[in-house]
Enzyme design. Sequence first.
Site, PDB file in Angstrom:
ATOM      1  N   TYR A   4      -8.341   6.932  12.026  1.00 38.14           N
ATOM      2  CA  TYR A   4      -7.696   7.432  13.215  1.00 38.14           C
ATOM      3  C   TYR A   4      -8.253   8.615  14.150  1.00 38.14           C
ATOM      4  O   TYR A   4      -7.634   8.887  15.067  1.00 38.14           O
ATOM      5  CB  TYR A   4      -6.111   7.554  13.092  1.00 38.14           C
ATOM      6  N   ILE A  21      -7.854  -0.665  11.108  1.00 42.86           N
ATOM      7  CA  ILE A  21      -8.969   0.312  11.471  1.00 42.86           C
ATOM      8  C   ILE A  21     -10.021  -0.261  10.495  1.00 42.86           C
ATOM      9  O   ILE A  21      -9.829  -0.984   9.504  1.00 42.86           O
ATOM     10  CB  ILE A  21      -8.448   1.724  11.002  1.00 42.86           C
ATOM     11  N   PHE A  71       2.096   9.635   3.957  1.00 38.61           N
ATOM     12  CA  PHE A  71       2.526   9.289   5.221  1.00 38.61           C
ATOM     13  C   PHE A  71       2.911   7.907   5.576  1.00 38.61           C
ATOM     14  O   PHE A  71       3.735   7.918   6.476  1.00 38.61           O
ATOM     15  CB  PHE A  71       1.183   9.540   6.360  1.00 38.61           C
ATOM     16  N   ASP A  72       2.873   7.055   4.581  1.00 35.21           N
ATOM     17  CA  ASP A  72       3.361   5.764   4.766  1.00 35.21           C
ATOM     18  C   ASP A  72       3.192   4.948   3.445  1.00 35.21           C
ATOM     19  O   ASP A  72       2.400   5.089   2.823  1.00 35.21           O
ATOM     20  CB  ASP A  72       2.517   5.001   6.001  1.00 35.21           C
ATOM     21  N   TYR A  76       0.778  -1.231   0.063  1.00 36.68           N
ATOM     22  CA  TYR A  76       0.076   0.004  -0.040  1.00 36.68           C
ATOM     23  C   TYR A  76       0.742   1.325  -0.043  1.00 36.68           C
ATOM     24  O   TYR A  76       2.081   1.273   0.455  1.00 36.68           O
ATOM     25  CB  TYR A  76      -0.824   0.046   1.336  1.00 36.68           C
ATOM     26  N   PHE A 133      -5.719   5.012   0.713  1.00 32.57           N
ATOM     27  CA  PHE A 133      -4.552   3.774   0.555  1.00 32.57           C
ATOM     28  C   PHE A 133      -4.851   3.380  -0.813  1.00 32.57           C
ATOM     29  O   PHE A 133      -5.933   3.078  -1.054  1.00 32.57           O
ATOM     30  CB  PHE A 133      -5.190   2.731   1.640  1.00 32.57           C
TER      31      PHE A 133
END
Length: 435
Positions: free
Chosen positions: A204, A178, A158-159, A148, A220
């Site tokens: 989140y 989540i 962010f990731d 992802y 994502f």
Amino acid sequence: MMDIWNPADELQIQTYQMPENCNRKVQVSDFVRYHYNGTLLDGTLFDSSHNRLQTYNTYVGIGWLIPGMDQALIGMCVGEKRFITIPPFLAYGEEGDGKDIPPQASVVFDVALLDLHNTKDSIAVEKLFVPETCERRTKPGDFVRYHYNGTLLDGTFFDSSYSRNRTYDVYIGKGYVIDGMDEGLLGVCIGEKLRITIPPHLGYGEEGTGKIPGSAVLVFDIHMIDFHNPSDTVQIKTTYKPDTCSVLTKKGDFVKYHFNASLMDGTSLDSTHNYGKTYNIVLGSGQVVLGMDIGLHDMCIGEKRTVIIPPHLGYGEQGIDGEVPGSAVLIFDIELVELVEGLPEGYMFIWNEEVSSDLFNEIDQNHDGEILPDEFSGYISQQVSLGRGKLAPGFDPLKIIANMFTNQDRNGDGKITEEEFKLKDEESKEAHDEL
């Protein structure tokens, strides 16, 4: 002249940056995250979210903002930037704000919208690529491996699993991720690519985490590498079977086969063709992973199969460092090249002919009443070469014979006496392999 306005004035909105795509615009009751610089009409700065290094987060159209801002944010797209000029009667009025904004002051906001969602929103799933064939889709309880990239709604990264050079591996439908991801990963095919947009109440939340700010919508981009269920068994598909196929592999047989091994996404792992020789094993002896052992049973020479092995029947959660990822489903394309029938279960040596009634003395060539290792080994090797006896195929014959001698040497003194000597069928069921 510091300022000028008229009671007939309205909001002035000037969009100076508009994104190429705008899937949704701000509506009444949406929750928005935006940056702004606030100035007076003469350019005097009175406030800036940029200086605080955090967005301004609020509901729109329900009276939480000054009337002019409540109206001006309606219809904005994520990524859009606007100059908003608000006359005082739609801003802070006759009193000002008591600090930096004087009475009867017009205000100008330079606004950049970063994010928007509604508390009624659910996840949004966009299919980017779906393979032509999809034998099964993910369901609750599956263990999935996926790559992802994670960004905020404005594209802020962010990731990424790619940056760690390994998939994200997790059970789905069980609350390990989540809520929005748990839902978005259901009904997905191996090899499928999709984009999952998750509102904060399914992500989140108001607090955020790490690089993810509070109340942020998450995006994502997912690539499903593989998945399995702990209840999965080995899948076997025969791709070719010879016309004559009567002798089938079974436990104890010595088999020689070629294979191509790959992951579910097509990544090649290994191939016997690279080495120019077959892979040789004894079925049921633990020389390969259990899934391959199962996949090689009931095959005939020349048969070809595709065998899909879930990780709990393959290399498990650990995998093989640098070769097989942990929790990976494996695909083996195999071809059986040669088959040597094994011995009955529990035997490492059998007689092909009637056993001599005076076997002990036949082995005890010097007739001293004791059989030494060299006498025993020489005799058994001779019987095998003459076709009178057969050793279990696929194992070191010297080790088998040495083990047979040890089993007959019951007191462990390095020799076999006639009293110790017994044939296999004279042994109890619990005994080791004997003559």
